[in-house]
Design an enzyme around this catalytic site. Structure first.
Site, PDB file in Angstrom:
ATOM      1  N   ASP A  37      -0.312   2.584   8.198  1.00  0.00           N
ATOM      2  CA  ASP A  37      -0.796   1.824   9.357  1.00  0.00           C
ATOM      3  C   ASP A  37       0.100   1.951  10.594  1.00  0.00           C
ATOM      4  OD1 ASP A  37      -2.847   0.973   7.797  1.00  0.00           O
ATOM      5  OD2 ASP A  37      -2.040  -1.031   7.424  1.00  0.00           O
TER       6      ASP A  37
ATOM      7  N   THR B 261       4.210   2.945   5.540  1.00  0.00           N
ATOM      8  CA  THR B 261       2.804   2.520   5.526  1.00  0.00           C
ATOM      9  C   THR B 261       2.010   3.434   6.448  1.00  0.00           C
ATOM     10  OG1 THR B 261       1.252   0.843   6.373  1.00  0.00           O
ATOM     11  CG2 THR B 261       3.509   0.656   7.139  1.00  0.00           C
TER      12      THR B 261
ATOM     13  N   ARG C 296       1.377  -5.363  -5.493  1.00  0.00           N
ATOM     14  CA  ARG C 296       1.637  -6.562  -4.693  1.00  0.00           C
ATOM     15  C   ARG C 296       1.819  -7.699  -5.693  1.00  0.00           C
ATOM     16  NH1 ARG C 296      -2.685  -3.899  -1.340  1.00  0.00           N
ATOM     17  NH2 ARG C 296      -1.653  -3.246   0.567  1.00  0.00           N
TER      18      ARG C 296
ATOM     19  N   MET D 131      -8.681   3.516   8.094  1.00  0.00           N
ATOM     20  CA  MET D 131      -7.951   2.348   7.595  1.00  0.00           C
ATOM     21  C   MET D 131      -7.185   1.632   8.708  1.00  0.00           C
ATOM     22  SD  MET D 131      -6.474   2.862   3.792  1.00  0.00           S
ATOM     23  CE  MET D 131      -7.484   2.286   2.428  1.00  0.00           C
TER      24      MET D 131
ATOM     25  N   GLY E  12       0.833  -1.209   0.000  1.00  0.00           N
ATOM     26  CA  GLY E  12       0.000   0.000   0.000  1.00  0.00           C
ATOM     27  C   GLY E  12       0.863   1.253   0.000  1.00  0.00           C
TER      28      GLY E  12
ATOM     29  N   ASP F 123       2.397   0.044  11.502  1.00  0.00           N
ATOM     30  CA  ASP F 123       2.356  -1.268  12.153  1.00  0.00           C
ATOM     31  C   ASP F 123       3.660  -2.064  11.974  1.00  0.00           C
ATOM     32  OD1 ASP F 123       2.074  -1.680   9.435  1.00  0.00           O
ATOM     33  OD2 ASP F 123       0.492  -3.182   9.622  1.00  0.00           O
TER      34      ASP F 123
ATOM     35  N   ASP G  31       5.794  -4.937   6.109  1.00  0.00           N
ATOM     36  CA  ASP G  31       6.350  -6.259   6.405  1.00  0.00           C
ATOM     37  C   ASP G  31       6.523  -7.128   5.165  1.00  0.00           C
ATOM     38  OD1 ASP G  31       6.726  -5.913   9.056  1.00  0.00           O
ATOM     39  OD2 ASP G  31       4.886  -6.932   9.690  1.00  0.00           O
TER      40      ASP G  31
ATOM     41  N   ARG H 260      -6.309  -2.598   8.447  1.00  0.00           N
ATOM     42  CA  ARG H 260      -6.900  -3.930   8.328  1.00  0.00           C
ATOM     43  C   ARG H 260      -6.588  -4.781   9.558  1.00  0.00           C
ATOM     44  NH1 ARG H 260      -6.123  -5.778   2.450  1.00  0.00           N
ATOM     45  NH2 ARG H 260      -4.031  -5.094   2.938  1.00  0.00           N
TER      46      ARG H 260
HETATM   47  O1  F6P Z   1      -1.601  -1.284   4.621  1.00  0.00           O
HETATM   48  C1  F6P Z   1      -2.116  -0.069   4.262  1.00  0.00           C
HETATM   49  C2  F6P Z   1      -3.586  -0.185   3.968  1.00  0.00           C
HETATM   50  O2  F6P Z   1      -4.054   1.079   3.572  1.00  0.00           O
HETATM   51  C3  F6P Z   1      -4.456  -0.733   5.088  1.00  0.00           C
HETATM   52  O3  F6P Z   1      -4.761   0.205   6.078  1.00  0.00           O
HETATM   53  C4  F6P Z   1      -5.657  -1.182   4.317  1.00  0.00           C
HETATM   54  O4  F6P Z   1      -6.360  -2.154   5.028  1.00  0.00           O
HETATM   55  C5  F6P Z   1      -5.048  -1.736   3.061  1.00  0.00           C
HETATM   56  O5  F6P Z   1      -3.807  -1.071   2.888  1.00  0.00           O
HETATM   57  C6  F6P Z   1      -5.897  -1.560   1.838  1.00  0.00           C
HETATM   58  O6  F6P Z   1      -5.243  -2.147   0.753  1.00  0.00           O
HETATM   59  P1  F6P Z   1      -5.704  -1.946  -0.758  1.00  0.00           P
HETATM   60  O7  F6P Z   1      -5.276  -0.592  -1.188  1.00  0.00           O
HETATM   61  O8  F6P Z   1      -5.013  -3.023  -1.491  1.00  0.00           O
HETATM   62  O9  F6P Z   1      -7.197  -2.071  -0.754  1.00  0.00           O
END
Ligand code: F6P
Length: 341
Positions: free
Chosen positions: A132, A130, A77, A174, A16, A134, A108, A176
Site C-alpha cells: 500500500d 506493505t 494478524r 488494492m 499483509g 501507506d 502500522d 483499503r
Molecule cells: O495492506 C495490504 C492489503 O493488501 C490492502 O491493500 C488490502 O486492503 C488488504 O491488505 C487485504 O487484506 P487481506 O489479505 O487480509 O484480505
C-alpha cells in the site's frame, strides 16, 4: 567500538505480505550473522511470538530467498497480541529463547506491536513492508514497486481486449485506506480516470467528463482505475458509467494477485538495505526505531513519532494524473469536429 547490545535477534513478518519481505529476512539474517548475532525466525507474526513458533535462521536457510515472493516466515494478524495477556506470553517467548532484539517487517499494526514490546524491555526495530505504500515516515515501503508492476501487467493485457471490443474497463486495485497504488498505476497505464479514497470525487466531473472528452478525441476504449477503499469500489463506479453512457463496461478486481510474485529489483534492494540498517541499529544498542527512506537516504525514526504521522497522497503525482487524464483540461484540448460523443 562499543560492545554489541544484542546477542540473539528474532525476525518476523506481520500483516499483509508484500514482495520483498523474503529479501528483508535474508538481509536481517546475513547482517546479524556477519555481526556475530544469532538469528531466529518467528513464524506467523505476533501469533508465532505468543506460541513460540520459531525456526533458527542461518546462511543456508535464507539462501536464494531474495527472488522469492511471499514470506518464508508466514504472516498473520493476531487478536491475542492486542491483549496484555497475549503480550505477556510474547515477552515470555523472548525470555525463554534469549531473544533480546526484534525486527518486525510490516505496516502500522506491526509497528504498534513493536512499540508495546519495547515498553516491556525488548529492543525493537520496524521495517516498512506493505504494497500500500501507506507508512507515513517513509516515502517507500517494500512491495509497492512489484505490486505496481503486477497491476500494470494485468491492465496492459486488459487494455488489449478492451480495445478490440471498444469497451470501458473499470479496474480495482488494492488499497483499503490508501490510493497510492491506484494513483501510480493510473499514471503508469495512461488511465482515462483514477479514483482514490483520499480525495472526494464527483462522477460527472472526474469520470464521465474525461470519458466523453477522450471519445471526442477519437478514443474508443477506456480505462478507469479505482482504489479498493473507494466507497462501493469498482462495481459502484461501473454502475455510474453504465447509467450515464452506452459503453459496454466491465469490472476487474485484481485482488491478491498484486501481493504475489518475484520482487522487482527496487524491492529486493530496498529490502536488503532496510534489513541491514535494522540489525545495525540493534547492534548499536538502539531500540524503538523504524527504518525509513527519506529523500533517497535510509534513515531511522522513533516509532512513536512514525505512528503519529499521517501519510498524505502525493499531490504532485495527483496533479500530474489529473492533467494526463484530462480532468483538469485546457479548453482547447478537445477536437470539436466529432459528432459521436
Ligand atoms: O495492506 C495490504 C492489503 O493488501 C490492502 O491493500 C488490502 O486492503 C488488504 O491488505 C487485504 O487484506 P487481506 O489479505 O487480509 O484480505
Amino acid at each position: 567500538m562499543e560492545e554489541k547490545k544484542v546477542r540473539r535477534i528474532g525476525v518476523f513478518t506481520s500483516g499483509g505480505d508484500a514482495p520483498g519481505m523474503n529479501a528483508a529476512i535474508r538481509a536481517v539474517t546475513r547482517t546479524a550473522l556477519h555481526m556475530g548475532i544469532e538469528c531466529i525466525g518467528i513464524r506467523r507474526g505476533y501469533h508465532g511470538l505468543i506460541n513460540c513458533d520459531v525456526v533458527p535462521l542461518d546462511l543456508g536457510s535464507v539462501s536464494g530467498l531474495s527472488r522469492q515472493g511471499g514470506t518464508m516466515l508466514y504472516s498473520a494478524r493476531s487478536k491475542e497480541f492486542m491483549t496484555p495477556e497475549g503480550r505477556e506470553k510474547a515477552l515470555n517467548t523472548c525470555k525463554l529463547l534469549g531473544i533480546d532484539g526484534l525486527v518486525g517487517i510490516g505496516g502500522d499494526g506491526t509497528f504498534r506491536g513493536l512499540l508495546e514490546l519495547s515498553k516491556l524491555g525488548i529492543s525493537v526495530v520496524g521495517i516498512p513492508g506493505t504494497i500500500d505504500n501507506d507508512i507515513s515516515c517513509s516515502s517507500y515501503t517494500i512491495g509497492f514497486d512489484t505490486a505496481c508492476n503486477t497491476a500494470l501487467d494485468s491492465i496492459d493485457k486488459l487494455r488489449d481486449t478492451m480495445q478490440s471490443h471498444e469497451r470501458c474497463s473499470v479496474v480495482e486495485v488494492m488499497g483499503r485506506h490508501a490510493g497510492h497504488l491506484a494513483l501510480y498505476v493510473g499514471v503508469a497505464c495512461g488511465a482515462t480516470a483514477v479514483i482514490v479514497p483520499e480525495r472526494p470525487f464527483d462522477a460527472e466531473q472526474d469520470i464521465l467528463e474525461p470519458i466523453r472528452r477522450a471519445r471526442l478525441n477519437g478514443r474508443t476504449h477506456f480505462m478507469v482505475i479505482v482504489a479498493e477503499g473507494v466507497e462501493g469500489g469498482a462495481y459502484a463506479v461501473a454502475d455510474q458509467i453504465r447509467a450515464a453512457t452506452a459503453l459496454d463496461t466491465r469490472v476487474t478486481v485484481l485482488g491478491h494477485v498484486q501481493r504475489g510474485g518475484s520482487p522487482s529489483s527496487r524491492d529486493r534492494v530496498t529490502a536488503t538495505y532496510m534489513g541491514y540498517e535494522a540489525v545495525k541499529l540493534l547492534a548499536e544498542g538502539e531500540s524503538g526505531r523504524v527504518i525509513c527512506l527519506q529523500n533517497d537516504q535510509y534513515v531511522d525514526m522513533d516509532i512513536n513519532e512514525a505512528l503519529s504521522m499521517k501519510k498524505e497522497l502525493d499531490m504532485q503525482t495527483y496533479t500530474v494524473m489529473r492533467i494526463m487524464t484530462g480532468v483538469d483540461h485546457a479548453p482547447d484540448t478537445v477536437r470539436p469536429s466529432r459528432s459521436d460523443a
